[in-house]
Write an enzyme that holds these catalytic residues in place. Structure first.
Site, PDB file in Angstrom:
ATOM      1  CB  SER A 242     -19.159 -24.350  -1.486  1.00  9.53           C
ATOM      2  OG  SER A 242     -18.150 -25.114  -0.854  1.00  9.53           O
TER       3      SER A 242
ATOM      4  CB  VAL B 244     -16.094 -28.495  -0.471  1.00 12.03           C
ATOM      5  CG1 VAL B 244     -17.591 -28.770  -0.572  1.00 12.03           C
ATOM      6  CG2 VAL B 244     -15.431 -29.544   0.420  1.00 12.03           C
ATOM      7  CG  HIS B 245     -14.048 -26.385  -6.254  1.00  8.67           C
ATOM      8  ND1 HIS B 245     -13.484 -25.236  -5.766  1.00  8.67           N
ATOM      9  CD2 HIS B 245     -13.019 -27.182  -6.632  1.00  8.67           C
ATOM     10  CE1 HIS B 245     -12.161 -25.318  -5.848  1.00  8.67           C
ATOM     11  NE2 HIS B 245     -11.859 -26.494  -6.365  1.00  8.67           N
ATOM     12  CG  ASP B 246     -19.359 -27.358  -8.851  1.00 15.75           C
ATOM     13  OD1 ASP B 246     -18.739 -26.275  -8.823  1.00 15.75           O
ATOM     14  OD2 ASP B 246     -19.420 -28.085  -9.851  1.00 15.75           O
TER      15      ASP B 246
ATOM     16  CB  THR C 199     -14.866 -23.510  -3.182  1.00 14.07           C
ATOM     17  OG1 THR C 199     -13.831 -23.051  -4.057  1.00 14.07           O
ATOM     18  CG2 THR C 199     -16.166 -22.795  -3.487  1.00 14.07           C
TER      19      THR C 199
END
Length: 323
Positions: free
Chosen positions: A247, A243-245, A197
């Site tokens: 991903s 781009v955490h969540d 991420t």
């Protein structure tokens, strides 16, 4: 084939980005949002979920979940990253309409998985308390899910090890005992952690273009991201955000975007390394070994960031044009 997902979420800024991604893509049927403490209090996070459902006319059920970890003391909302109510400078009205499902989130998960055996993908992008509670109450659901996709953890790949401590990612650190239970359960888990991420990046320019090209949904993402980008600029030194969540949603849509490796995963639950995730990569049986008896899970170690960004942008623009 359309994939039915329950998105277990602590609705903060990148959670909203992920929720709208899931709602936007035609290959996903967003069955429900189950809320959990984390980025915001359970009350604020649940209100944020209800607001998203109302504003974007989502069909998903909303079920309120856990307000605190299984055992550890709560660390509190992540206000420095997500603001006082979860959406940065954007404050959801107190009088949001919409009804919650009467069941607690863990029971909603159990009932829905049993009603649709081998069809539901659980995607968790917050602390894993609801999933752990569901396993505790009905361990048989582990044999009935299609898959489990987690945004959390960090394994040292690509030099990413932690974001709230030197060795712990926030979602796992918030409830390490729950995470260990989820990773050790006999269901297929894919972990999308900081290793990938933090290899993808929404630049300020990217979010500005989305604002212009994706109508109301783009404007909303732009509005909530202002606080987030200030945090990244001031604390991390970046002109944009990781781009955490989203991903995790990208993995559900197109697993080929990611490189994964297999091995049992355990979580450190106490002490200064609490929340650290460790994957066993060899096949040796050790004299003392609390990994080898656990199921091998998939951990993402590589991502095609350019294609992921293209997928997100196209999904949101196409969605905006369908509204």
């Amino acid at each position: 084939m359309t994939k039915k997902i329950i998105l277990d979420t602590d609705p903060g800024i990148d959670d909203a980005m992920a929720i709208l991604f899931a709602e936007a893509h035609p290959d996903i049927e967003l069955v429900a949002l189950t809320t959990v403490f984390g980025n915001a209090t359970i009350e604020n996070g649940t209100r944020n979920a209800l607001y998203l459902k109302e504003r974007f006319k989502m069909a998903a059920d909303i079920a309120k979940g856990a307000s605190q970890p299984l055992f550890r003391s709560p660390v509190g909302p992540t206000e420095v990253v997500h603001g006082t109510t979860g959406f940065g400078d954007f404050h959801v009205p107190d009088n949001v309409s919409g009804q919650l499902d009467p069941r607690p989130a863990y029971q909603y998960i159990i009932d829905t998985v049993k009603a649709h055996p081998h069809e539901i993908t659980l995607v968790a992008v917050g602390p894993l308390t609801n999933l752990a509670l569901a396993l505790e109450a009905a361990p048989e659901i582990a044999q009935l899910v299609a898959q489990v996709v987690i945004m959390g953890g960090a394994f040292g790949e690509n030099d990413h090890r932690g974001n709230v401590t030197p060795y712990a990612e926030a979602n796992i650190h918030d409830d390490p005992h729950a995470a260990d239970r989820v990773f050790c359960a006999p269901w297929p888990v894919t972990i999308i952690g900081l290793d990938v991420t933090e290899e993808s990046f929404f630049s300020a320019y990217y979010l500005d273009q989305l604002r212009h090209d994706a109508a109301d949904v783009g404007q909303f993402i732009f509005d909530i991201s202002r606080y987030y980008l200030r945090f990244y600029s001031q604390k991390v030194g970046l002109d944009g955000c990781h781009v955490h969540d989203p991903s995790a949603i990208a993995y559900v849509i197109d697993p080929e975007l990611f490189i994964t490796r297999k091995g049992a995963v355990r979580v450190v639950c106490e002490g200064p390394a609490s929340g650290m995730t460790i994957q066993k990569l060899d096949t040796r049986k050790y004299q003392t070994d609390e990994w080898s008896s656990m199921p091998a899970q998939d951990v993402a170690i590589g991502v095609d960031a350019a294609q992921l960004l293209d997928l997100y942008q196209k999904s949101l623009i196409d969605y905006a044009h369908r509204q």
